[in-house]
Scaffold this active site. Structure first.
Site, PDB file in Angstrom:
ATOM      1  N   ARG B 307       0.835  -1.208   0.000  1.00  0.00           N
ATOM      2  CA  ARG B 307       0.000   0.000   0.000  1.00  0.00           C
ATOM      3  C   ARG B 307       0.870   1.259   0.000  1.00  0.00           C
ATOM      4  O   ARG B 307       0.514   2.269  -0.601  1.00  0.00           O
ATOM      5  CB  ARG B 307      -0.997  -0.004   1.155  1.00  0.00           C
ATOM      6  CG  ARG B 307      -2.087   1.051   1.018  1.00  0.00           C
ATOM      7  CD  ARG B 307      -3.200   0.889   2.049  1.00  0.00           C
ATOM      8  NE  ARG B 307      -4.267   0.003   1.605  1.00  0.00           N
ATOM      9  CZ  ARG B 307      -5.375   0.396   0.963  1.00  0.00           C
ATOM     10  NH1 ARG B 307      -5.565   1.676   0.678  1.00  0.00           N
ATOM     11  NH2 ARG B 307      -6.290  -0.481   0.621  1.00  0.00           N
ATOM     12  N   GLU B 709      -9.839   6.093   6.786  1.00  0.00           N
ATOM     13  CA  GLU B 709      -8.403   6.321   6.737  1.00  0.00           C
ATOM     14  C   GLU B 709      -7.972   7.616   6.038  1.00  0.00           C
ATOM     15  O   GLU B 709      -7.026   8.267   6.481  1.00  0.00           O
ATOM     16  CB  GLU B 709      -7.714   5.128   6.056  1.00  0.00           C
ATOM     17  CG  GLU B 709      -7.793   3.861   6.882  1.00  0.00           C
ATOM     18  CD  GLU B 709      -7.408   2.635   6.071  1.00  0.00           C
ATOM     19  OE1 GLU B 709      -6.305   2.122   6.290  1.00  0.00           O
ATOM     20  OE2 GLU B 709      -8.207   2.199   5.214  1.00  0.00           O
TER      21      GLU B 709
END
Lengths: 455, 760
Positions: B307, B709
């Site tokens: 990520r 997030e």
């Protein structure tokens, strides 16, 4: 094992005998009052906050306290409220309504602690104007970022005329003397000294904000605790033309309240000292007596040539604070001796500031603390200088060479630089998780310039 | 659409009535407390373990060791690389045995009396040391596009290095699990976890039981932030093993200090790069190596690293790029998921690089950012088309105007000119964050909805509530789909016995997945009830309306919802349904580094203004403006809370939160008094938040978008504002600033800048 009686949510309770250092938090949770949470066990997060009915002149005030830092025996005779008591008849109190409506809770774990502190603020007897959100400075929230909690606080009006409000017009409970094998609470200094003579290993506890941490975090255990809370003399405050006298057992919150006309440096010191919740219990005697090199009170008082009133088996004496610290966490206290008061001589120097440098601006421990004071003659030449620091050595100290070098000088940039060189030559700070030695040394010097620049 | 009201548990929160795992202790008679025997070294072989003295201690019930494990004594989620009772201690204070006591104090006394002998082994404590020793848990991983050698021909070429610190989750509720043997011989667990199904899997693995014999329930969590995605498993395993061995309920609760010493954190990173830019600020090439400090075991470090690599572009087109990633093995806690899951570190790198380039080219940092934005039709470096790429520019323009960015920048320049010791800085950064689990199989969810004959409803789903407001949103989804008031819906604790084989509640996808599964079940039930109602109302099924607990049809007297439910029961129509959802269209191949790992991107941008003081390095955040694309907000109070809370958490990571290990591998900041998360003093003085209008996200539940997030990374604007203010102390040249920007780092960065020369 000590049995304890006190008022819990308006009802008398008699706690069964428990180990001496059982915290109020553990007791409450064991009784099913699980609203108060354990978030850190060192008075930093406020999730365990409960209210104590504390003296406020001749009446009372609700004081938010960390229940993780109070040993159950200390509660004897006290009156406390927990979050479970606030919503009466199934109706949320105003603080609870405001917090819920504003989105002041996300995970909710810290919320009861915030509610307790904000409740104390709404019902604070000397509050004028809006509730001060910074009264919740001892509560950590990891979810919200605090904005909705601030909005909840600012939305509140005066405390409603309810039973909680009515209670405040009466005095707080009078704490009586207690003597048992493990726990003593003398009513006079002499009695206290006597106890210490009889049991040299007894541990003094005032607010408990440091002793509680030692117990919870370092696992220290004592056979005998001596609470100073019932000694009225230790809670006195007085001021005259020659001096200010602060009782060693007076909580910081009360120092700020009683010394209302103090110079700005006092507020600079107190408002960054720990958190409001800790200040509700912590005392000046405790902060000086533990002789931590990173305690904030010592530099402040060193800059004022404060002295300590001590009492011991040989009677009473006075010692200059400058001579009190003898090493890392070491003091000039004799066996069975305790601090009774702190005396600040007058006049207070014309120029006096307190600076605290820490990673977090509020509720943090100093990387470097400094207090500086200057007096001048009519030509604006320095007649007396004090440069006192914490966090730069094994104890709080004055940099005497810097103080000497500026005498007779005008307070100008070259004088600042002379003081800075003297500081650089004298201080040998260490590196730790709060800051490197290089940073500490550089900041100690640069604070002198800040003092000069800001006055 | 109606509003979802305040948090579903708000009343419980403010009264203290909302229960968390450890609040249940009083319900378990004969409960035992567990306490670990901790290794005193960062790396050591365990030579001998003598429990005799501990077992002879009053109040000590037993000591759990490897010999007690009936199954596989390993709690490692993926690689099975986390022995429960290790013979080699891999980080300071790693638990090598657990003592069960009648009281916590007895267990602690017992643990102190377990005699363990060790042979100290050399520890690896930094990323640099791991690189030197070739100590990797995983890697190299690569993502490549174009020809990175292009950068050699660029007008501006430079190399650099950025150190990024980790972050402690500091969920207010520490790790906690209680296990007991249930009435039918199975094992039941109450615990604070984002992933009950995995807790169940691990407990079953350790006890050598089929998963059907283990039930895990999570009431709610007092915060998690990724720290209870896999890091909650070991404590469940210990509690379950203890209950299995003793037949008594066992509680494992980590104190704050233990929690910080034993559990993983956000990964620290070291990023080394070489890059090339055209004179007009366009990035022409980027070669970067990302080293993450994974700690002692793999945990989720691989997908976290991916990520980071996916998000090295943030919102910018990288035409020629070569990314290499390693997970370093060090003798520290096993670093883990934390809000953003590697994305923040990747984004920080590109924002750092763009600023370094801007100051070398004499461009404004916000201008170089805008120059490199993705445009419609672009694809990412891993081959995914950037859906809605034009929103980056749209958000940028709207925020620039609403925050008066240009005017304030000029005003700040004037203010700074008259202020030698204090300088202000303002900066603006975008966020593009990919939503979905990159492990494609996690992108599924189940639900079980039960309607009772009186019309009241229980909703079960596989997601967990950690404060993020999942249940608030799900309650609204269920209420609107069934046409009943919010109060008719009761959200049940997450229980593996109700919805099996669930994904963790993570990746910001909790509502996308579980909300859709609940809507699926509720739609099914509504359609069944429609037939019943049509018969009762004597109308066509298509005419039946469900709204606010009233079932109606044109020209007919409405019926209460409960009346229809009772009738359905009498007509033998089932009133329960399961729901299911899987995210369509996503795929990713880690071997090639290509695919469409994300269902969509969440976009946002932020403007931060800070003021620094040169005497101390003190930093104050004066104003923050956020603009986020949340699609059609499912719950405005919740979404605003996620934005503000995420921002402040990110601000903490980038400024005052500093994890420090000493030369022995001991965490020097293991406690609330030494590790400082944002407090009231970090709350921006002015804090403005808005949602992008007209942003319905097709294909996602009620047109909404993930919000958990992305806001964390909006805080990068504050770091860049700090850099801007530091630059104002000097000539405006490049500013080296490792993360976090503590007062000490700011102080020395200002000094370095002052030494470079006075203001330009």
């Amino acid at each position: 094992m000590v049995a304890v009686q006190f008022l819990l949510n308006g009802r008398p309770v008699s706690a069964p005998p428990v180990p001496l250092q059982t915290t109020l938090l553990d007791y409450l949770r064991g009784e099913g009052l699980t609203g108060a949470k354990d978030g850190c066990a060192e008075g930093e997060c406020g999730a365990c906050t409960v209210l104590l009915v504390a003296p406020h002149d001749s009446s009372s005030a609700y004081r938010a306290v960390n229940s993780c830092l109070m040993f159950l025996p200390m509660l004897a005779g006290h009156e406390i409220h927990t979050v479970e008591d606030l919503a009466r008849d199934n109706k949320l109190c105003e603080v609870q309504q405001a917090m819920a409506a504003a989105g002041g809770s996300q995970c909710g774990y810290c919320t009861p602690g915030f509610v307790m502190n904000l409740f104390a603020e709404q019902y604070r007897p000397d509050r004028a104007g809006l509730c001060d959100p910074h009264q919740m400075g001892g509560n950590l929230c990891r979810c919200t970022g605090y904005r909705p909690i601030r909005d909840a606080a600012l939305s509140l009006g005066p405390a409603p005329a309810d039973a909680f409000q009515a209670r405040l017009s009466r005095p707080s409970p009078r704490l009586l003397a207690l003597r048992s094998a493990g726990f003593s609470r003398p009513e006079s200094v002499e009695e206290c000294v006597q106890i210490l003579v009889e049991d040299p290993a007894a541990k003094l506890v005032a607010g408990g904000t440091d002793v509680g941490v030692e117990s919870n975090q370092r696992g220290s255990r004592w056979a005998h605790l001596v609470s100073l809370e019932a000694i009225e003399e230790l809670r006195e405050f007085s001021e005259n033309d020659d001096r200010v006298l602060i009782g060693a057992g007076l909580p910081f919150t009360d120092i700020l309240r009683r010394w209302w006309n103090a110079p700005a440096a006092v507020a600079e010191w107190l408002l960054t000292f720990a958190s409001p919740t800790v200040r509700n219990r912590a005392t000046l005697g405790g902060n000086l007596g533990n002789a931590s090199p990173i305690g904030d009170s010592a530099p402040l008082l060193l800059a004022l040539d404060a002295s300590l009133h001590l009492a011991g088996p040989a009677g009473r004496r006075t010692i200059l604070l400058h001579e009190f610290f003898t090493g890392y966490r070491k003091t000039a206290l004799n066996p069975a001796e305790l601090i009774t008061a702190i005396e600040i001589p007058k006049p207070i120097p014309a120029l006096w500031r307190f600076f605290k440098v820490s990673k977090r601006r509020m509720d943090d421990i100093s990387t470097v603390a400094a207090s500086m004071a200057l007096s001048f003659d009519e030509q604006r030449r320095i007649t007396r200088a004090r440069f006192a620091f914490g966090g730069v050595a094994d104890r709080s100290l004055r940099v005497l060479s810097a103080e000497e070098i500026v005498i007779g000088q005008p307070w100008t940039k070259p004088t600042v630089e002379a003081a800075q060189s003297a500081i650089a030559g004298e201080l040998k700070p260490m590196s730790d998780h709060r800051g490197s030695a290089a940073y500490r040394l550089a900041v100690a010097q640069s604070l002198v310039e800040k003092f000069w620049h800001e006055g | 659409m109606r509003d979802s009201g305040p948090h579903e548990s708000a009343r419980g929160h403010v009264t203290g009535a909302a229960l968390y795992t450890d609040d249940l202790l009083g319900r378990f008679p004969r409960l035992l407390h567990a306490w670990p025997v901790c290794a005193p070294h960062a790396h050591a072989a365990l030579l001998r373990l003598d429990t005799d003295a501990a077992l002879a201690t009053p109040g000590v019930c037993t000591v759990l060791t490897g010999a007690d494990v009936p199954g596989e004594g390993n709690t490692g989620a993926n690689r099975h690389d986390e022995p429960m009772f290790p013979l080699e201690a891999m980080h300071h204070q790693q638990a090598v045995a657990w003592v069960l006591g009648e009281t916590l104090e007895a267990a602690q006394r017992g643990a102190a009396l377990v005699r363990a002998e060790y042979e100290e082994l050399p520890p690896i404590l930094t990323i640099e040391a791991a690189i030197a020793a070739d100590s990797y848990l995983s890697g190299p991983h690569r993502m490549v596009r174009g020809d990175v050698s292009a950068l050699e021909r660029s007008a501006l070429k430079f190399e650099g290095e950025l150190r990024i610190g980790g972050q402690e989750h500091f969920y207010l509720e520490t790790q906690c699990a209680i296990a007991w043997l249930d009435e039918t011989g199975g094992v039941s667990v109450q615990c604070s976890t984002q992933h009950p199904a995995e807790a169940q899997e691990i407990a079953a693995r350790v006890l050598n039981l089929p998963r059907s014999q283990v039930t895990v329930e999570c009431l709610r969590m007092g915060g998690a932030f990724g720290g209870k995605e896999v890091q909650s498993n070991p404590w469940v395993a210990v509690a379950a093993l203890g209950a299995w061995k003793t037949g008594r309920p066992v509680r494992v609760r980590l104190t704050r200090k233990l929690d910080m010493a034993l559990t993983g954190k956000r990964h620290p990173y070291l990023i080394r790069y070489a890059t090339g830019f055209a004179e007009d600020g366009r990035m022409e090439g980027l070669r970067a190596t990302l080293y993450s400090d994974g700690g002692w075991s793999l945990d989720l470090s691989e997908p976290i690293l991916w990520r980071s690599m996916f998000h090295c572009d943030n919102a910018y087109l990288l035409p020629n790029v070569e990314l290499t990633g390693y997970v370093c093995r060090t003798h520290k806690t096993s670093q883990t998921a934390f809000r953003g899951f590697g994305g923040p570190q990747g984004m920080l790198a590109i924002e750092e690089i763009l600023d370094q380039a801007a100051r070398r080219l004499g461009m404004r940092p916000e201008a170089i950012r805008e120059r490199n934005f993705y445009r419609e039709g672009n694809s990412t470096h891993y081959g995914q088309p950037v859906k809605d790429a034009s929103r980056i520019q749209r958000i940028w323009d709207e925020l620039k105007a609403s925050s008066s960015f240009e005017a304030r920048r000029e005003e700040i320049a004037r203010w700074n000119a008259d202020s030698p010791y204090r300088k202000r800085g303002i900066a603006m950064t975008p966020v593009k964050f990919g939503v979905s689990f990159t492990a494609t199989f996690f992108n599924q969810a189940g639900a079980l909805v039960l309607i009772f004959r009186d019309g009241s409803v229980q909703v079960n789903h596989g997601g967990t509530e950690m404060g993020q407001g999942l249940n608030t949103k799900v309650r609204r989804i269920a209420a609107e789909t069934l046409g009943v008031p919010l109060e008719a819906i009761r959200l049940m604790p997450t229980n593996t016995g109700k919805v099996p084989n669930t994904a963790p509640t993570a990746a910001s996808a909790g509502t996308d997945l579980n909300g859709a599964a609940v809507a699926n079940a509720c739609s099914e039930l509504r359609e069944r009830l429609r037939e019943v109602a049509a018969a009762l109302l004597d109308c066509a099924a298509v005419e039946v309306q469900f709204e606010q607990g009233r079932v109606s049809a044109p020209g007919k007297e409405p019926l209460p919802f409960g009346r229809v439910c009772e009738e359905a029961y009498r007509r033998r129509v089932s009133l329960s349904a399961e729901g299911y959802y899987r995210t369509p269209e996503i795929h990713y191949d880690p071997k090639t580094g290509r695919g469409r790992p994300f269902y969509y991107f969440a976009y946002g941008a932020a403007v931060s203004e800070v003021e620094l003081e040169s005497f101390t390095g003190d930093c104050r955040v004066r104003r923050v403006d956020l603009l986020e694309d949340v699609g059609d907000s499912l719950a405005e109070v919740i979404d605003r809370g996620q934005l503000e809370g995420g921002f402040v958490q990110g601000l903490g990571w980038l400024t005052i939160e500093e994890l420090l290990w000493d030369s022995h591998g001991r965490l020097a900041t293991a406690g609330a008094s030494t590790y400082k998360l944002p407090s009231w003093s970090e709350l921006p003085e002015v804090f403005k938040v808005s949602f992008l209008p007209r942003a319905t996200e097709p294909g996602v539940i009620f047109g909404s978008k993930a919000v958990g997030e992305p806001p964390l990374m909006l805080a990068i604007s504050a770091r860049e504002a700090i850099r801007e203010a530091i630059a104002a102390f000097g000539s405006g040249g490049p500013v080296h600033l490792d993360s976090p920007a503590t007062p000490e780092r700011i102080f020395f960065a200002i000094r370095a800048q002052q030494e470079q020369g006075g203001p330009a």
